[in-house]
Design an enzyme around this catalytic site. Structure first.
Site, PDB file in Angstrom:
ATOM      1  N   TRP A 180      13.248  11.732  18.083  1.00  0.00           N
ATOM      2  CA  TRP A 180      14.288  12.665  18.214  1.00  0.00           C
ATOM      3  C   TRP A 180      15.564  11.850  18.408  1.00  0.00           C
ATOM      4  O   TRP A 180      15.722  11.098  19.306  1.00  0.00           O
ATOM      5  CB  TRP A 180      14.012  13.307  19.722  1.00  0.00           C
ATOM      6  CG  TRP A 180      12.823  14.176  19.862  1.00  0.00           C
ATOM      7  CD1 TRP A 180      13.257  15.541  19.775  1.00  0.00           C
ATOM      8  CD2 TRP A 180      11.484  13.668  20.027  1.00  0.00           C
ATOM      9  NE1 TRP A 180      11.708  16.256  19.911  1.00  0.00           N
ATOM     10  CE2 TRP A 180      10.901  15.112  20.159  1.00  0.00           C
ATOM     11  CE3 TRP A 180      10.864  12.775  20.112  1.00  0.00           C
ATOM     12  CZ2 TRP A 180       9.580  15.363  20.212  1.00  0.00           C
ATOM     13  CZ3 TRP A 180       9.638  12.725  20.438  1.00  0.00           C
ATOM     14  CH2 TRP A 180       8.674  13.847  20.257  1.00  0.00           C
ATOM     15  N   ARG A 181      16.161  11.723  17.280  1.00  0.00           N
ATOM     16  CA  ARG A 181      17.359  10.780  17.278  1.00  0.00           C
ATOM     17  C   ARG A 181      18.575  11.138  16.535  1.00  0.00           C
ATOM     18  O   ARG A 181      19.469  10.686  16.531  1.00  0.00           O
ATOM     19  CB  ARG A 181      16.648   9.435  16.576  1.00  0.00           C
ATOM     20  CG  ARG A 181      16.541   9.651  15.067  1.00  0.00           C
ATOM     21  CD  ARG A 181      15.933   8.463  14.486  1.00  0.00           C
ATOM     22  NE  ARG A 181      16.711   7.107  14.470  1.00  0.00           N
ATOM     23  CZ  ARG A 181      16.312   6.048  13.995  1.00  0.00           C
ATOM     24  NH1 ARG A 181      15.037   6.015  13.127  1.00  0.00           N
ATOM     25  NH2 ARG A 181      16.884   4.855  14.239  1.00  0.00           N
ATOM     26  N   ARG A 240      14.921   3.066   4.997  1.00  0.00           N
ATOM     27  CA  ARG A 240      14.437   4.358   5.435  1.00  0.00           C
ATOM     28  C   ARG A 240      14.923   5.698   4.929  1.00  0.00           C
ATOM     29  O   ARG A 240      15.661   6.383   5.484  1.00  0.00           O
ATOM     30  CB  ARG A 240      14.674   4.328   6.782  1.00  0.00           C
ATOM     31  CG  ARG A 240      14.017   3.198   7.809  1.00  0.00           C
ATOM     32  CD  ARG A 240      12.750   3.122   7.946  1.00  0.00           C
ATOM     33  NE  ARG A 240      12.200   2.236   8.846  1.00  0.00           N
ATOM     34  CZ  ARG A 240      11.779   0.728   8.284  1.00  0.00           C
ATOM     35  NH1 ARG A 240      11.890   0.864   6.983  1.00  0.00           N
ATOM     36  NH2 ARG A 240      11.333  -0.049   9.060  1.00  0.00           N
ATOM     37  N   GLY A 263       8.762  -7.824  10.257  1.00  0.00           N
ATOM     38  CA  GLY A 263       9.976  -8.148   9.430  1.00  0.00           C
ATOM     39  C   GLY A 263      11.206  -8.490  10.400  1.00  0.00           C
ATOM     40  O   GLY A 263      11.989  -9.216  10.396  1.00  0.00           O
ATOM     41  N   ASP A 264      11.378  -7.633  11.624  1.00  0.00           N
ATOM     42  CA  ASP A 264      12.142  -7.880  12.696  1.00  0.00           C
ATOM     43  C   ASP A 264      12.050  -9.112  13.389  1.00  0.00           C
ATOM     44  O   ASP A 264      13.103 -10.044  13.638  1.00  0.00           O
ATOM     45  CB  ASP A 264      12.167  -6.874  13.597  1.00  0.00           C
ATOM     46  CG  ASP A 264      12.146  -5.570  13.264  1.00  0.00           C
ATOM     47  OD1 ASP A 264      12.693  -5.080  12.098  1.00  0.00           O
ATOM     48  OD2 ASP A 264      11.807  -4.412  13.982  1.00  0.00           O
TER      49      ASP A 264
HETATM   50  P1  ADP Z   1       8.465  -5.690   7.294  1.00  0.00           P
HETATM   51  O1  ADP Z   1       8.031  -5.389   8.616  1.00  0.00           O
HETATM   52  O2  ADP Z   1      10.160  -5.705   6.760  1.00  0.00           O
HETATM   53  O3  ADP Z   1       8.139  -4.785   6.085  1.00  0.00           O
HETATM   54  P2  ADP Z   1       6.754  -7.411   6.168  1.00  0.00           P
HETATM   55  O4  ADP Z   1       5.436  -6.305   6.349  1.00  0.00           O
HETATM   56  O5  ADP Z   1       6.893  -7.884   4.528  1.00  0.00           O
HETATM   57  O6  ADP Z   1       8.322  -6.903   6.541  1.00  0.00           O
HETATM   58  O7  ADP Z   1       6.212  -8.646   6.913  1.00  0.00           O
HETATM   59  C1  ADP Z   1       7.299  -9.765   7.488  1.00  0.00           C
HETATM   60  C2  ADP Z   1       6.588 -10.935   7.623  1.00  0.00           C
HETATM   61  O8  ADP Z   1       5.488 -10.678   8.538  1.00  0.00           O
HETATM   62  C3  ADP Z   1       5.659 -11.568   6.394  1.00  0.00           C
HETATM   63  O9  ADP Z   1       6.566 -12.319   5.699  1.00  0.00           O
HETATM   64  C4  ADP Z   1       4.875 -12.182   6.882  1.00  0.00           C
HETATM   65  O10 ADP Z   1       5.199 -13.676   7.444  1.00  0.00           O
HETATM   66  C5  ADP Z   1       4.543 -11.399   8.126  1.00  0.00           C
HETATM   67  N1  ADP Z   1       3.217 -10.544   7.936  1.00  0.00           N
HETATM   68  C6  ADP Z   1       3.145  -9.281   7.593  1.00  0.00           C
HETATM   69  N2  ADP Z   1       2.131  -8.991   7.362  1.00  0.00           N
HETATM   70  C7  ADP Z   1       1.169  -9.948   7.410  1.00  0.00           C
HETATM   71  C8  ADP Z   1      -0.108  -9.742   7.131  1.00  0.00           C
HETATM   72  N3  ADP Z   1      -1.005  -8.936   6.971  1.00  0.00           N
HETATM   73  N4  ADP Z   1      -0.854 -11.140   7.461  1.00  0.00           N
HETATM   74  C9  ADP Z   1       0.052 -12.330   7.782  1.00  0.00           C
HETATM   75  N5  ADP Z   1       1.398 -12.080   7.921  1.00  0.00           N
HETATM   76  C10 ADP Z   1       1.741 -10.997   7.752  1.00  0.00           C
END
Ligand code: ADP
Length: 312
Positions: free
Chosen positions: A109-110, A174, A264-265
């Protein structure tokens, strides 16, 4: 006129939307209230990594109790709220997490959230950016704004960059927040054109920009004028480029991934933390992988992390 680009320094401004989160507890039908959102999560991790720095969040909230609780959460996290605008007739966005046999799904809800008005006052934005050395925003920040407000934000970022501030951007694509996919990809590349640093995720970039590999993503952002590009790719290697430096970094493998929310954050927070130049870029990226590795082994967006364990 040449402008000297300042070191990112110790005043960091993150701009975007924080939402109220209702997450299920162990008791069926009961939910716990929390606060999260991509740019807020990055500010939250940065405040942990850099207790000496001023980490500010720029957003808009309402004047109701829930908005006050959100502001209190900023304070508890050590995040400065001097650039949070209070709009009397609005409130914050909300999402609820549902669990179905371990699978999480989200209801939002944004549409009416106060944060959609965070860029309505150009002078307030300029004041917020003037007080920072490093300004961070995302594709979600761009997505929630009206086209006119988006231009106001981009203009303020352009001005901040010209004044020597460092501007960092996570495209965070997104599609659900955009009505037209062309509008989304155009706005993301406009965001890139005002940025010194881009922190894209390859899976999204490949899908919406048809990049064949992470190096194609790097090239596209470089062509838009971004000096430092670091491409995340889940458990796959991180690709990076800055000036004459480029390469890949393997992500440390994990045996038990619990929840990838905010991977990612948190990764971005460690990159922004490393921009003061005390560590080589490769070591900063390794720290980012270690931090995100801790985060994906915990539940939810905001995981209690151990900054000491980030050093090899
Ligand atoms: P986002 O959340 O922006 O989609 P990613 O999924 O690419 O970003 O993940 C960001 C970082 O989190 C990766 O570069 C890695 O360092 C770590 N990470 C994400 N998923 C895994 C995983 N399954 N195993 C180990 N590290 C992970």
């Amino acid at each position: 006129m040449t402008t000297t680009r300042s070191e990112p320094g110790s005043r960091i401004l993150s701009i975007g939307e924080c939402m109220a989160e209702l997450a299920p507890t162990e008791i069926p039908g009961e939910y716990r209230l929390g606060f999260a959102g991509d740019t807020f999560n990055t500010a939250w991790y940065l405040a942990r990594l850099r207790p000496d720095a001023t980490v500010s969040y720029c957003t808009a909230v309402g004047t109701d109790t829930l908005s006050s609780q959100m502001r209190a959460a900023f304070g508890e996290a050590g995040i400065d709220d001097s650039h949070v605008y209070a709009l009397p007739d609005r409130t914050v966005g909300l999402y609820l997490i549902s669990l179905d046999r371990g699978e999480r799904s989200f209801s939002y809800w944004r549409g009416q959230s106060a944060a959609r008005h965070l860029a309505d006052d150009p002078e307030a934005l300029v004041r917020a950016m003037d007080a920072a050395d490093l300004v961070y925003f995302s594709g979600i920040t761009l997505a929630i704004l009206s086209p006119a407000a988006r231009q106001t934000l981009l203009e303020a970022l352009r001005r901040a960059r010209a004044a020597g501030k460092c501007v960092a951007f996570d495209p965070n694509l997104r599609p659900r927040l955009w009505s037209e996919m062309d509008e989304m990809t155009d706005a993301i590349m406009e965001g890139a054109r005002v940025s010194d640093i881009a922190l894209p995720s390859f899976e999204d970039e490949a899908r919406w920009f048809s990049d064949l590999d992470p190096d194609a993503t790097i090239e596209r952002y470089r062509a838009a004028g971004v000096g430092t590009v670091i491409v995340k790719n889940g458990s796959e290697p991180v690709h990076y480029h800055r000036g004459s430096e480029s390469g890949t970094i393997a992500v440390p493998p994990l045996t038990h991934v619990v929840d990838t929310t905010a991977a990612g954050d948190s990764f971005n927070a460690a990159i922004l933390d490393g921009l003061d130049g005390t560590l080589p870029l490769r070591e900063t990226i390794m720290r980012a992988c270690r931090l995100a590795g801790q985060v994906v082994q915990g539940k939810g967006a905001l995981v209690s992390v151990d900054p000491v364990a980030l050093t090899s």
